[in-house]
Write an enzyme that holds these catalytic residues in place. Structure first.
Site, PDB file in Angstrom:
ATOM      1  N   GLU A 141      60.479  54.413  52.665  1.00  9.56           N
ATOM      2  CA  GLU A 141      61.898  54.060  52.823  1.00  9.56           C
ATOM      3  C   GLU A 141      62.404  54.165  54.263  1.00  9.56           C
ATOM      4  O   GLU A 141      63.207  55.053  54.591  1.00  9.56           O
ATOM      5  CB  GLU A 141      62.761  54.924  51.896  1.00  9.56           C
ATOM      6  CG  GLU A 141      62.546  54.616  50.440  1.00  9.56           C
ATOM      7  CD  GLU A 141      63.589  55.272  49.528  1.00  9.56           C
ATOM      8  OE1 GLU A 141      64.217  56.248  49.945  1.00  9.56           O
ATOM      9  OE2 GLU A 141      63.759  54.799  48.398  1.00  9.56           O
ATOM     10  N   GLU A 312      59.821  52.454  42.870  1.00  4.08           N
ATOM     11  CA  GLU A 312      60.422  53.629  42.233  1.00  4.08           C
ATOM     12  C   GLU A 312      61.532  53.136  41.304  1.00  4.08           C
ATOM     13  O   GLU A 312      62.485  52.499  41.749  1.00  4.08           O
ATOM     14  CB  GLU A 312      61.025  54.568  43.279  1.00  4.08           C
ATOM     15  CG  GLU A 312      60.002  55.074  44.286  1.00  4.08           C
ATOM     16  CD  GLU A 312      60.605  56.012  45.334  1.00  4.08           C
ATOM     17  OE1 GLU A 312      61.768  56.432  45.154  1.00  4.08           O
ATOM     18  OE2 GLU A 312      59.924  56.297  46.317  1.00  4.08           O
TER      19      GLU A 312
END
Ligand code: GAL
Length: 643
Positions: A141, A312
């Site tokens: 991320e 995710e």
């Protein structure tokens, strides 16, 4: 296919084989590991411990799982930070951001690049051809926790280097930034300072360049990792897990490095992060808003040039939003099917088991903390695992009839110079997306400058700086186009174009802007004509040599058209937006429906899915063979039919 994020280093080794077997029983095929494990892989400089990861990879592989290995660069270990304190990022107030969480590095540090390259190479060499390894995730991320930009000495050094390359001379730099204003001129690149901590606002051109520079560093850093991995891991794919509503760097650019894009889908957490009204936040608190996840599915399918994963998937309540409700029963299943309907190749849940310790102990997993008991989300994942087998392979995702041109620089430019406090680019783009999805249409996201061939309707919610490539693509487009407010309103150097906005779009649209007005909450300007409603937040004063399709109260043009090119001179309220898109979709020859607020459709080849985010049963128009769910779609469920 399903996947899961797993942290073998969090659990006793004796549990691994059983965990792997239970994953397979749940229908899980992929497992992502390793992305935060640096302190376990290299506890001290040069002292490596690969034994545990070797055994974990072997155990997972032996159970039939395919491994996605993350490079561990999101969490540089303490010994490295002590050795090189300059790796730490610096916040906009000039304070170093400390050790003890994650993402504590600046992309500008040369030492950090060297250290990253070193650890990535060691891991890529060791595991690059491991039989259980299917692919890679770079870092974790980028941009999370506001880490794209850093404001320290390392950043200043790198920024000056970048400016020197770009402008060659300070004359050109002074000219490009308009530094004559307020005596901001510099005599040498060493005079340049970072655009922060000033008495009042800093030069917008300097800020935009600083943002571009930091964004380019993210893409270059990612490419550095990808190049090393490709060298040592032939035949394996690479992804990065992007985020929701993070626009701090140009995702299109990072996407160019990757084989597959992926993103981390936390639909309920994002309700809190998005500038929804209180009423909307409450309404969607336990299901999420029906366009949040799809918006990102469509965006990242574009970033991945047709290929994307959910790396995710929210499996229950999360821990990081101001409020973290339990999703309504059924939502974990619904979100999973929705991602598949939008073309996701794999939906991977975060995480296998809730951690009873450390920062994320309030974050659900597929299993209860420290146990082998499935959570509510785990049981829903198990159902999807069975359903995926029953429904069989889905047809390929086709090009959508509608394209939205999505641009990161416009986000930066409107943050730098909002002019009206609530002019937020991602809010505008999201509302356009929502409105077109309510018409039952599939949407693709494309970068400015991409070919628009085959699109019947092209939406440009706003594109402040129109490049030559973007202009060419618009000129060549065959469909109906709509440009939103502030399009073409700045040059690349953040100046007002000589011919006035919409600058390069003047010839195509016939429009010329003389004034803009930002409107306080509660103030609006009515619009009437072929379409009607009101301008809120933002209203422009436009002259046109094209057709006027709707006018403001005083008779000024609000919506104009010239050939296929339309210009909307305001931030439209819901009614104006919905009517405008309905009108233009009809003009583009598209068949539309009017969906209730809580229902969305998505077509994948010949299969149509319908999702119910609401509180009442919806009787779907399912025809042909129903392959999933029921024709009368209960709340928080899905139906799919093959025509
Ligand atoms: C993501 C992150 C994960 C975990 C998760 C919690 O942003 O990649 O490591 O922190 O959020 O929701």
């Amino acid at each position: 296919m399903l996947g899961v994020c797993y942290y073998p280093e969090h659990w006793p080794e004796a549990w691994w084989a059983k965990d792997a077997r239970r994953m397979r029983e749940l229908g899980i095929s992929f497992v992502r590991i390793g992305e935060f494990a640096w302190s376990r892989l290299e506890p001290k400089r040069g002292a490596f411990d690969f034994g545990w990861l070797d055994r974990a990879m072997d155990t997972l592989g032996a159970a039939g799982l395919k491994v996605v290995l993350g490079t561990p660069t999101a969490t540089p270990p303490k010994w490295l930070m002590d050795e090189y304190p300059e790796i730490a990022p610096v916040d906009q107030q000039g304070r170093a951001r400390g050790f003890g969480s994650r993402r504590h590095y600046t992309f500008s540090s040369e030492v950090w690049w060297r250290e990253s390259a070193r650890i990535v190479e060691i891991i890529a060499k060791r595991y690059g051809e491991h039989p259980a390894l299917d692919g890679w995730q770079t870092d974790n991320e980028y941009g999370c926790h506001d880490t794209t930009q850093s404001w320290g000495p390392e950043d200043l050094k790198a920024f000056r280097r970048w400016l020197r390359l770009r402008y060659q001379s300070t004359e050109q730099l002074n000219d490009a930034w308009g530094n004559v204003f307020w005596s901001m001129e510099v005599n040498s690149f060493e005079d340049v300072v970072l655009p922060h901590l000033t008495v009042t606002e800093t030069n917008p051109a300097a800020r935009l360049d600083f943002w571009r520079f930091q964004s380019e560093q993210v893409a270059a850093y990612d490419k550095m990792q990808c190049d090393i991995i490709r060298k040592h891991s032939p035949g394996r794919w690479i992804t990065h897990n992007f985020m929701g509503f993070v626009n701090d760097f140009d995702h299109w650019k990072v996407g160019e490095n990757l084989d597959i894009a992926s993103w981390d889908s936390y639909p309920i957490g994002f309700v809190e992060k998005f500038p929804f009204s209180q009423e909307e936040k409450n309404r969607w608190a336990e299901t999420s808003h029906p366009d949040i996840a799809p918006f990102h599915h469509d965006l990242y399918r574009g970033v991945g040039r047709g290929r994307f994963w959910i790396m995710e998937q929210q499996p229950g309540p999360v821990n990081w939003a101001p409020w973290n409700p339990v999703p309504k029963p059924g939502m974990v299943r619904l979100w999973t099917w929705e991602a598949l309907a939008h073309g996701a190749e794999v939906v991977s849940y975060f995480r296998w088991r809730q951690a009873p310790f450390a920062q994320e102990q309030m974050h659900a997993g597929l299993n209860l903390p420290g146990s082998d008991e499935l959570s509510v989300g785990g049981r829903e994942a198990e159902i999807v695992g069975r359903e995926i087998i029953e429904t069989g392979e889905l047809p390929a995702t086709e090009q959508a009839p509608v394209a939205i041109v999505y641009d990161y620089e416009t986000h930066w430019a409107t943050v730098i110079q909002p002019q009206g406090r609530d002019f937020q680019y991602h809010d505008l783009a999201f509302r356009w997306y929502e409105a077109v999805r309510k018409l039952g249409l599939n949407v693709d996201f494309v970068p400015p400058g991409a070919s628009l061939d085959g699109y019947k309707l092209v939406l440009v919610p706003s594109l402040m700086m129109v490049s030559d490539a973007a202009l060419q693509a618009f000129s060549a487009a065959q469909g109906i186009l709509l440009y939103g407010p502030r399009s073409g309103s700045r040059t690349r150097q953040f100046a007002i174009p000589d011919n006035l906005p919409p600058g390069p779009l003047a010839a195509l649209t016939g429009a010329r802007l003389t004034q803009v007005s930002s409107l306080r909450p509660g103030i609006e300007d009515a619009v009437a004509g072929t379409v009607s409603g009101a301008a809120i937040r933002w209203r422009e004063y436009v002259e046109t040599d094209g057709e006027v399709l709707a006018r403001f109260g005083n008779g000024d043009p609000a919506l104009t058209g010239k050939g296929g090119h339309h210009y909307l001179a305001c931030w439209p309220d819901q009614s104006l937006l919905q009517q405008t898109l309905t009108y233009l979709a009809a003009k583009a020859g598209l068949e539309t429906v009017v969906l209730p607020d809580h229902i969305r459709l998505r077509r994948r080849g010949g299969v149509t899915f319908a999702f119910n985010y609401g509180t009442e049963v919806w009787s779907s128009p399912a025809v042909g063979k129903v392959i999933l769910g029921e024709v009368n779609v209960k709340p928080q469920t899905v139906v799919a039919w093959r025509e």
